[in-house]
Design an enzyme around this catalytic site. Structure first.
Site, PDB file in Angstrom:
ATOM      1  N   LYS A 175       0.816  -1.228   0.000  1.00  0.00           N
ATOM      2  CA  LYS A 175       0.000   0.000   0.000  1.00  0.00           C
ATOM      3  C   LYS A 175       0.847   1.274   0.000  1.00  0.00           C
ATOM      4  O   LYS A 175       0.563   2.227  -0.719  1.00  0.00           O
ATOM      5  CB  LYS A 175      -0.952   0.026   1.200  1.00  0.00           C
ATOM      6  CG  LYS A 175      -2.126  -0.918   1.071  1.00  0.00           C
ATOM      7  CD  LYS A 175      -3.091  -0.761   2.233  1.00  0.00           C
ATOM      8  CE  LYS A 175      -4.207  -1.782   2.150  1.00  0.00           C
ATOM      9  NZ  LYS A 175      -5.189  -1.652   3.223  1.00  0.00           N
ATOM     10  N   GLY A 216      -0.610   1.071  12.228  1.00  0.00           N
ATOM     11  CA  GLY A 216      -0.216   0.845  10.838  1.00  0.00           C
ATOM     12  C   GLY A 216      -1.132   1.586   9.873  1.00  0.00           C
ATOM     13  O   GLY A 216      -1.806   2.557  10.241  1.00  0.00           O
TER      14      GLY A 216
HETATM   15  P1  NAP Z   1       0.208  -2.980   9.513  1.00  0.00           P
HETATM   16  O1  NAP Z   1       0.459  -1.718   8.763  1.00  0.00           O
HETATM   17  O2  NAP Z   1       1.144  -4.124   9.382  1.00  0.00           O
HETATM   18  O3  NAP Z   1       0.064  -2.597  11.079  1.00  0.00           O
HETATM   19  C1  NAP Z   1      -0.209  -3.577  12.024  1.00  0.00           C
HETATM   20  C2  NAP Z   1      -0.334  -2.950  13.409  1.00  0.00           C
HETATM   21  O4  NAP Z   1      -0.702  -3.973  14.325  1.00  0.00           O
HETATM   22  C3  NAP Z   1       0.957  -2.340  13.920  1.00  0.00           C
HETATM   23  O5  NAP Z   1       0.645  -1.231  14.716  1.00  0.00           O
HETATM   24  C4  NAP Z   1       1.551  -3.473  14.765  1.00  0.00           C
HETATM   25  O6  NAP Z   1       2.305  -3.029  15.859  1.00  0.00           O
HETATM   26  C5  NAP Z   1       0.288  -4.095  15.336  1.00  0.00           C
HETATM   27  N1  NAP Z   1       0.491  -5.514  15.650  1.00  0.00           N
HETATM   28  C6  NAP Z   1       0.859  -6.492  14.787  1.00  0.00           C
HETATM   29  N2  NAP Z   1       0.881  -7.679  15.418  1.00  0.00           N
HETATM   30  C7  NAP Z   1       0.542  -7.425  16.706  1.00  0.00           C
HETATM   31  C8  NAP Z   1       0.405  -8.244  17.851  1.00  0.00           C
HETATM   32  N3  NAP Z   1       0.622  -9.562  17.804  1.00  0.00           N
HETATM   33  N4  NAP Z   1       0.057  -7.664  19.028  1.00  0.00           N
HETATM   34  C9  NAP Z   1      -0.161  -6.332  19.087  1.00  0.00           C
HETATM   35  N5  NAP Z   1      -0.051  -5.494  18.033  1.00  0.00           N
HETATM   36  C10 NAP Z   1       0.285  -6.050  16.850  1.00  0.00           C
HETATM   37  O7  NAP Z   1      -1.234  -3.574   9.124  1.00  0.00           O
HETATM   38  P2  NAP Z   1      -2.534  -2.766   8.691  1.00  0.00           P
HETATM   39  O8  NAP Z   1      -2.598  -2.627   7.230  1.00  0.00           O
HETATM   40  O9  NAP Z   1      -2.631  -1.547   9.534  1.00  0.00           O
HETATM   41  O10 NAP Z   1      -3.686  -3.818   9.083  1.00  0.00           O
HETATM   42  C11 NAP Z   1      -4.006  -4.095  10.433  1.00  0.00           C
HETATM   43  C12 NAP Z   1      -5.197  -5.057  10.485  1.00  0.00           C
HETATM   44  O11 NAP Z   1      -6.344  -4.455   9.899  1.00  0.00           O
HETATM   45  C13 NAP Z   1      -4.959  -6.360   9.707  1.00  0.00           C
HETATM   46  O12 NAP Z   1      -5.382  -7.442  10.481  1.00  0.00           O
HETATM   47  C14 NAP Z   1      -5.822  -6.261   8.493  1.00  0.00           C
HETATM   48  O13 NAP Z   1      -6.352  -7.498   8.112  1.00  0.00           O
HETATM   49  C15 NAP Z   1      -6.952  -5.348   8.990  1.00  0.00           C
HETATM   50  N6  NAP Z   1      -7.502  -4.579   7.868  1.00  0.00           N
HETATM   51  C16 NAP Z   1      -8.800  -4.793   7.551  1.00  0.00           C
HETATM   52  C17 NAP Z   1      -9.381  -4.105   6.508  1.00  0.00           C
HETATM   53  C18 NAP Z   1     -10.813  -4.334   6.174  1.00  0.00           C
HETATM   54  O14 NAP Z   1     -11.266  -3.936   5.091  1.00  0.00           O
HETATM   55  N7  NAP Z   1     -11.580  -4.946   7.054  1.00  0.00           N
HETATM   56  C19 NAP Z   1      -8.630  -3.160   5.777  1.00  0.00           C
HETATM   57  C20 NAP Z   1      -7.287  -2.949   6.134  1.00  0.00           C
HETATM   58  C21 NAP Z   1      -6.751  -3.690   7.188  1.00  0.00           C
HETATM   59  P3  NAP Z   1       3.869  -2.617  15.765  1.00  0.00           P
HETATM   60  O15 NAP Z   1       3.873  -1.247  15.170  1.00  0.00           O
HETATM   61  O16 NAP Z   1       4.264  -2.633  17.186  1.00  0.00           O
HETATM   62  O17 NAP Z   1       4.521  -3.654  14.908  1.00  0.00           O
END
Ligand code: NAP
Length: 268
Positions: A68, A131
């Site tokens: 992204k 994120g």
């Molecule tokens: P990202 O950019 O990789 O960010 C992930 C975030 O989650 C970071 O802040 C990370 O913390 C934290 N994290 C990861 N593993 C963790 C754990 N085990 N315990 C606590 N915190 C954790 O991902 P993203 O794009 O923001 O997506 C995040 C979630 O949203 C995903 O599960 C994705 O499937 C969901 N999502 C859903 C939709 C939808 O349409 N429903 C759209 C977009 C995303 P650190 O900074 O400390 O690493």
């Protein structure tokens, strides 16, 4: 967009598990558009070569993890909301040039509004994660009059960086308890609960009356959402957001609304 794209793809790595082809192909069929939405698993080191091929094919599509932010950097123009979110999840080409939008924000907006029963003004949002998805949540929250957010992330510096981009709307905090104080909407923007039944927030820690929005989605909802609802919280997982971001992407590619009913039925 005016001309039909030559190809419609979801770029990501991994992407095989994605539900998007199911509902996008249902929307294409309902609209009588002769295209198939395909997943394209692309390693980061192959991204530039793939983008060159997609430009030559006049392709359009969606982008997911981990591309992204990379797509954002490669677009010649982006919508204002994509600029604000710092990420692109929808792309298309015009005369071989790459353009980007962010429809995740609209997905967050629609679901939050439903959970808060149309009344987002003055919301107190406890946001977990820092994120791209968390940035999309904050893009929506900053449109709500008088709303505020607390941001908790396991690595505090990342929370501070994101909060600084949305100051003074957001306060980064160093504990979950601080984040939850007075919250009217609790949002999980981490992957917790995606592969197991882990809860991002214990149910008994949720403020009374707070709505619960889990961006994670699973076939039978997430365990957290089910448990929150069982104890009287309004709750939704990420499926509605996924469908809405997909519907907005469809509008961007084809200049008309998709059949949301057909999209929803394809998921159930
Ligand atoms: P990202 O950019 O990789 O960010 C992930 C975030 O989650 C970071 O802040 C990370 O913390 C934290 N994290 C990861 N593993 C963790 C754990 N085990 N315990 C606590 N915190 C954790 O991902 P993203 O794009 O923001 O997506 C995040 C979630 O949203 C995903 O599960 C994705 O499937 C969901 N999502 C859903 C939709 C939808 O349409 N429903 C759209 C977009 C995303 P650190 O900074 O400390 O690493």
């Amino acid at each position: 967009m005016t001309a039909l794209p030559g190809r419609l793809v979801l770029l990501g790595h991994p992407v095989a598990h994605s539900a998007s082809p199911r509902f996008q192909n249902a929307a294409l069929k309902a609209a009588g558009i002769p295209l198939t939405y395909e997943t394209l698993d692309v390693l980061p080191e192959r991204l530039d070569d793939t983008l060159r091929e997609l430009a030559a094919q006049n392709a359009a599509g969606n982008v997911t993890i981990p591309h992204k932010e990379s797509l954002y950097a490669r677009c010649v123009s982006r919508t204002a909301v994509a600029e604000r979110a710092g990420a692109v999840n929808v792309f298309w080409h015009v005369d071989g040039s790459l353009h980007g939008d962010n429809s995740d924000v609209a997905g967050v907006e629609v679901m939050s509004k439903a959970l808060l029963q149309g009344n987002c003004a003055g919301a107190r949002v406890a946001l977990l994660g820092a994120g791209g998805a968390a940035a999309a949540v904050l893009c929506a929250v900053e449109r709500w009059q008088g709303a505020r957010a607390t941001l908790y992330n396991r690595h505090m510096p990342r929370a501070e960086q994101l909060a600084a981009r949305f100051a003074p709307l957001v306060t980064p905090v160093s504990s979950l308890a601080e984040a939850l104080e007075g919250a009217t909407l609790v949002v999980n923007a981490t992957p917790i609960g995606m592969r197991d039944n882990a809860f991002p927030v214990p149910i008994d820690a949720l403020p009374s009356g707070a709505a619960v929005f889990d961006l994670v989605y699973r076939p039978e909802e997430t365990a957290w959402v089910r448990a929150a609802r069982e104890t009287g919280h309004r709750a939704a997982d990420g499926e509605g957001m996924l469908l809405e971001q997909g519907a907005r992407a469809f509008e961007r590619w084809f200049g008309r609304e998709p059949d949301r009913g057909a999209m929803w039925r394809a998921m159930h």
